[in-house]
Design a protein around this motif. Structure first.
Motif, mmCIF file in Angstrom:
data_model
loop_
_atom_site.group_PDB
_atom_site.id
_atom_site.type_symbol
_atom_site.label_atom_id
_atom_site.label_comp_id
_atom_site.label_asym_id
_atom_site.label_seq_id
_atom_site.Cartn_x
_atom_site.Cartn_y
_atom_site.Cartn_z
ATOM 1 N N ARG A 29 4.260 -6.090 -0.326
ATOM 2 C CA ARG A 29 4.152 -5.137 -1.436
ATOM 3 C C ARG A 29 4.662 -5.749 -2.759
ATOM 4 N NH1 ARG A 29 7.923 -2.599 1.767
ATOM 5 N NH2 ARG A 29 9.778 -2.141 0.757
ATOM 6 N N ASP A 30 4.260 -5.288 -3.854
ATOM 7 C CA ASP A 30 4.835 -5.835 -5.213
ATOM 8 C C ASP A 30 6.035 -4.825 -5.442
ATOM 9 O OD1 ASP A 30 2.770 -7.506 -5.927
ATOM 10 O OD2 ASP A 30 1.471 -6.150 -6.901
ATOM 11 N N PRO A 31 6.965 -5.614 -6.405
ATOM 12 C CA PRO A 31 8.130 -4.840 -6.579
ATOM 13 C C PRO A 31 7.854 -3.514 -7.296
ATOM 14 C CG PRO A 31 8.352 -7.057 -7.460
ATOM 15 C CD PRO A 31 6.894 -6.777 -6.872
ATOM 16 N N GLY A 32 8.525 -2.522 -6.800
ATOM 17 C CA GLY A 32 8.345 -1.271 -7.475
ATOM 18 C C GLY A 32 7.340 -0.348 -6.725
ATOM 19 N N VAL A 33 6.573 -0.705 -5.753
ATOM 20 C CA VAL A 33 5.516 -0.082 -4.915
ATOM 21 C C VAL A 33 6.407 0.274 -3.723
ATOM 22 C CG1 VAL A 33 3.600 -0.141 -3.555
ATOM 23 C CG2 VAL A 33 3.648 -1.355 -5.678
ATOM 24 N N THR A 34 6.517 1.629 -3.418
ATOM 25 C CA THR A 34 7.378 2.160 -2.399
ATOM 26 C C THR A 34 6.387 2.226 -1.023
ATOM 27 O OG1 THR A 34 6.635 4.363 -2.573
ATOM 28 C CG2 THR A 34 8.754 3.430 -3.834
ATOM 29 N N VAL A 35 7.094 2.115 0.103
ATOM 30 C CA VAL A 35 6.364 2.098 1.492
ATOM 31 C C VAL A 35 5.700 3.608 1.409
ATOM 32 C CG1 VAL A 35 6.754 2.404 3.878
ATOM 33 C CG2 VAL A 35 8.043 0.721 2.640
ATOM 34 N N GLU A 36 6.211 4.776 0.793
ATOM 35 C CA GLU A 36 5.856 5.971 0.850
ATOM 36 C C GLU A 36 4.472 6.080 0.064
ATOM 37 O OE1 GLU A 36 9.107 5.301 0.184
ATOM 38 O OE2 GLU A 36 10.056 6.431 1.540
ATOM 39 N N GLN A 37 4.401 5.259 -1.039
ATOM 40 C CA GLN A 37 3.123 5.481 -1.843
ATOM 41 C C GLN A 37 2.142 4.734 -1.016
ATOM 42 O OE1 GLN A 37 2.523 6.755 -4.772
ATOM 43 N NE2 GLN A 37 0.443 6.282 -4.167
ATOM 44 N N ILE A 38 2.592 3.418 -0.037
ATOM 45 C CA ILE A 38 1.499 2.712 0.605
ATOM 46 C C ILE A 38 0.983 3.940 1.736
ATOM 47 C CG2 ILE A 38 1.039 0.803 2.361
ATOM 48 C CD1 ILE A 38 3.115 -0.543 0.448
ATOM 49 N N ALA A 39 1.917 4.541 2.325
ATOM 50 C CA ALA A 39 1.473 5.473 3.441
ATOM 51 C C ALA A 39 0.694 6.522 2.902
ATOM 52 C CB ALA A 39 2.946 6.056 3.896
ATOM 53 N N LYS A 40 1.025 6.934 1.677
ATOM 54 C CA LYS A 40 -0.053 7.988 1.271
ATOM 55 C C LYS A 40 -1.302 7.413 0.795
ATOM 56 C CE LYS A 40 -0.296 11.064 -2.926
ATOM 57 N NZ LYS A 40 0.546 11.272 -4.346
ATOM 58 N N ASP A 41 -1.271 6.270 0.038
ATOM 59 C CA ASP A 41 -2.579 5.724 -0.074
ATOM 60 C C ASP A 41 -3.550 5.476 1.183
ATOM 61 O OD1 ASP A 41 -1.697 5.947 -2.843
ATOM 62 O OD2 ASP A 41 -1.481 3.706 -2.879
ATOM 63 N N SER A 42 -2.967 5.162 2.226
ATOM 64 C CA SER A 42 -3.441 4.611 3.526
ATOM 65 C C SER A 42 -4.050 6.014 4.095
ATOM 66 C CB SER A 42 -2.849 3.753 4.227
ATOM 67 O OG SER A 42 -2.299 2.661 3.491
ATOM 68 N N GLY A 43 -3.494 7.145 3.710
ATOM 69 C CA GLY A 43 -3.714 8.337 4.512
ATOM 70 C C GLY A 43 -2.888 8.761 5.549
ATOM 71 N N PHE A 44 -1.795 8.066 5.743
ATOM 72 C CA PHE A 44 -0.643 8.779 6.650
ATOM 73 C C PHE A 44 -0.102 9.687 6.046
ATOM 74 C CE2 PHE A 44 -1.026 4.181 7.790
ATOM 75 C CZ PHE A 44 -1.337 4.275 9.149
ATOM 76 N N THR A 45 0.079 10.858 6.869
ATOM 77 C CA THR A 45 0.975 11.983 6.406
ATOM 78 C C THR A 45 2.102 12.266 7.430
ATOM 79 O OG1 THR A 45 -0.218 13.644 7.786
ATOM 80 C CG2 THR A 45 -1.124 13.192 5.541
ATOM 81 N N ARG A 46 3.124 13.068 7.026
ATOM 82 C CA ARG A 46 4.192 13.370 7.868
ATOM 83 C C ARG A 46 4.122 14.645 8.416
ATOM 84 N NH1 ARG A 46 10.063 11.802 5.826
ATOM 85 N NH2 ARG A 46 9.571 9.749 4.812
#
Length: 46
Positions: A29-46
């Motif tokens: 990932r690029d600087p400033g992109v969070t793992v949480e944002q990648i998870a959200k964009d990928s459709g993973f939820t808690r």
């Protein structure tokens, strides 16, 4: 009322290739992109 396993909704696991791709994106990932944002964009939820 009796509940059996047939009555319980269990989500299907994500395919291995999809999970591998998401891990690759998270690692590269690029600087400033969070793992949480990648998870959200990928459709993973808690």
């Amino acid at each position: 009322m009796t509940v059996s396993w047939e009555d319980v909704a269990v989500p299907k696991p994500y395919p291995r290739e999809f999970r591998d791709d998401v891990v690759r994106v998270a690692r590269d990932r690029d600087p400033g992109v969070t793992v949480e944002q990648i998870a959200k964009d990928s459709g993973f939820t808690r």
